[in-house]
Design an enzyme around this catalytic site. Sequence first.
Site, PDB file in Angstrom:
ATOM      1  CG  ASN A   9      87.786  47.430 -61.478  1.00  0.00           C
ATOM      2  OD1 ASN A   9      87.112  46.708 -61.614  1.00  0.00           O
ATOM      3  ND2 ASN A   9      87.852  47.659 -60.174  1.00  0.00           N
ATOM      4  CD1 TRP A  10      85.727  49.076 -67.761  1.00  0.00           C
ATOM      5  CD2 TRP A  10      84.716  47.480 -69.062  1.00  0.00           C
ATOM      6  NE1 TRP A  10      86.024  49.541 -68.922  1.00  0.00           N
ATOM      7  CE2 TRP A  10      85.448  48.656 -69.706  1.00  0.00           C
ATOM      8  CE3 TRP A  10      83.922  46.726 -69.680  1.00  0.00           C
ATOM      9  CZ2 TRP A  10      85.481  48.533 -71.222  1.00  0.00           C
ATOM     10  CZ3 TRP A  10      83.977  46.571 -70.786  1.00  0.00           C
ATOM     11  CH2 TRP A  10      84.738  47.479 -71.667  1.00  0.00           C
ATOM     12  CE  LYS A  11      85.123  49.739 -58.920  1.00  0.00           C
ATOM     13  NZ  LYS A  11      85.020  50.635 -57.730  1.00  0.00           N
ATOM     14  CG  HIS A  96      88.761  46.075 -56.046  1.00  0.00           C
ATOM     15  ND1 HIS A  96      87.608  46.562 -55.316  1.00  0.00           N
ATOM     16  CD2 HIS A  96      89.048  46.925 -56.770  1.00  0.00           C
ATOM     17  CE1 HIS A  96      87.306  47.851 -55.478  1.00  0.00           C
ATOM     18  NE2 HIS A  96      88.444  47.953 -56.449  1.00  0.00           N
ATOM     19  CD  GLU A  98      84.331  47.806 -55.244  1.00  0.00           C
ATOM     20  OE1 GLU A  98      84.237  47.223 -56.518  1.00  0.00           O
ATOM     21  OE2 GLU A  98      84.506  49.101 -55.580  1.00  0.00           O
ATOM     22  CD  GLU A 168      91.821  50.209 -56.308  1.00  0.00           C
ATOM     23  OE1 GLU A 168      91.330  51.053 -57.350  1.00  0.00           O
ATOM     24  OE2 GLU A 168      91.030  49.343 -56.019  1.00  0.00           O
ATOM     25  N   GLY A 174      85.019  55.399 -55.236  1.00  0.00           N
ATOM     26  CA  GLY A 174      83.852  55.812 -55.590  1.00  0.00           C
ATOM     27  C   GLY A 174      82.972  56.492 -54.897  1.00  0.00           C
ATOM     28  CB  SER A 214      87.871  59.521 -56.340  1.00  0.00           C
ATOM     29  OG  SER A 214      86.679  58.854 -55.735  1.00  0.00           O
TER      30      SER A 214
HETATM   31  P1  PGA Z   1      86.703  54.505 -58.535  1.00  0.00           P
HETATM   32  O1  PGA Z   1      87.321  53.009 -58.346  1.00  0.00           O
HETATM   33  O2  PGA Z   1      87.903  55.183 -59.766  1.00  0.00           O
HETATM   34  O3  PGA Z   1      85.369  54.516 -59.060  1.00  0.00           O
HETATM   35  O4  PGA Z   1      86.906  55.215 -57.325  1.00  0.00           O
HETATM   36  C1  PGA Z   1      88.519  52.637 -58.378  1.00  0.00           C
HETATM   37  C2  PGA Z   1      88.550  51.174 -58.208  1.00  0.00           C
HETATM   38  O5  PGA Z   1      87.738  50.647 -57.293  1.00  0.00           O
HETATM   39  O6  PGA Z   1      89.396  50.528 -58.650  1.00  0.00           O
END
Ligand code: PGA
Length: 251
Positions: A9-11, A96, A98, A168, A174, A214
């Site tokens: 997931n490049w965000k 997600h 976010e 998640e 993150g 993470s």
């Molecule tokens: P992360 O993000 O691996 O940087 O913790 C995972 C995600 O949000 O899909």
Amino acid sequence: MRKNIVAGNWKMNTTLQEGVALANEIKEALNGVETKCDVVIATPFTHLVSVVAAVEGTSIGVGAENCADKTEGAFTGEVSAKMVASTGAQYVILGHSERRAYYHETPEVLKEKVLLALENNLTPIFCVGEVLAEREAGEHFNVVAAQVKESLFNLTADEFSKIVIAYEPVWAIGTGKTATADQAQEIHAFIRQTIAEKYGNEVADNTSILYGGSCKPSNAGELFAKPDVDGGLIGGAALKADSFLGIITAF
Ligand code: PGA
């Protein structure tokens, strides 16, 4: 049997040029490597056409990170599931944390997005997960069950069988703080049980449930060794070909 999947997931990272370069690096790194999982990269909308072209002829799948909850029309700035599918992408990340937290996506809105994704033959990677306060209060099972039920349990069994779930925990995204393999296994098994109660054991056994938060080469092996952890949704570590490959080969 259910598939193992490692999805990046490049965000909101990489320019188009950087994204295409990264896709090419991933493609080259995987060349000749026998993987025990499907590999997917989810990119910003602007990158989809070019990344699809870059990985053409390989088994790497491509996905968007979101899509609209409407079919088409006067929704300035939105990108529909049909548009995503028309780029050649096969997946879409939905729900997600976010998106839920910063863009106020509700269970109702996500329900619409899931239906539109399925109508357009996209595989939704549907994210669930609790925040730290909910885990500390012992509420994580209820929170995750509600997220699954509210946006997905309107689906028929046939529709549900096309869904990939990503658990998640928000406190692990993150932050460098990963759920332990036992914590992941416990809640993945619970999610599978919740699915079984609604759709039966066969659908539940065939549902891929990914872990995200993470995940990195050093902990992926232990997480993926758990019976109900079918791969990972990878943020930060998916932005470098070598760490992404390290996670893919952790199976
Ligand atoms: P992360 O993000 O691996 O940087 O913790 C995972 C995600 O949000 O899909």
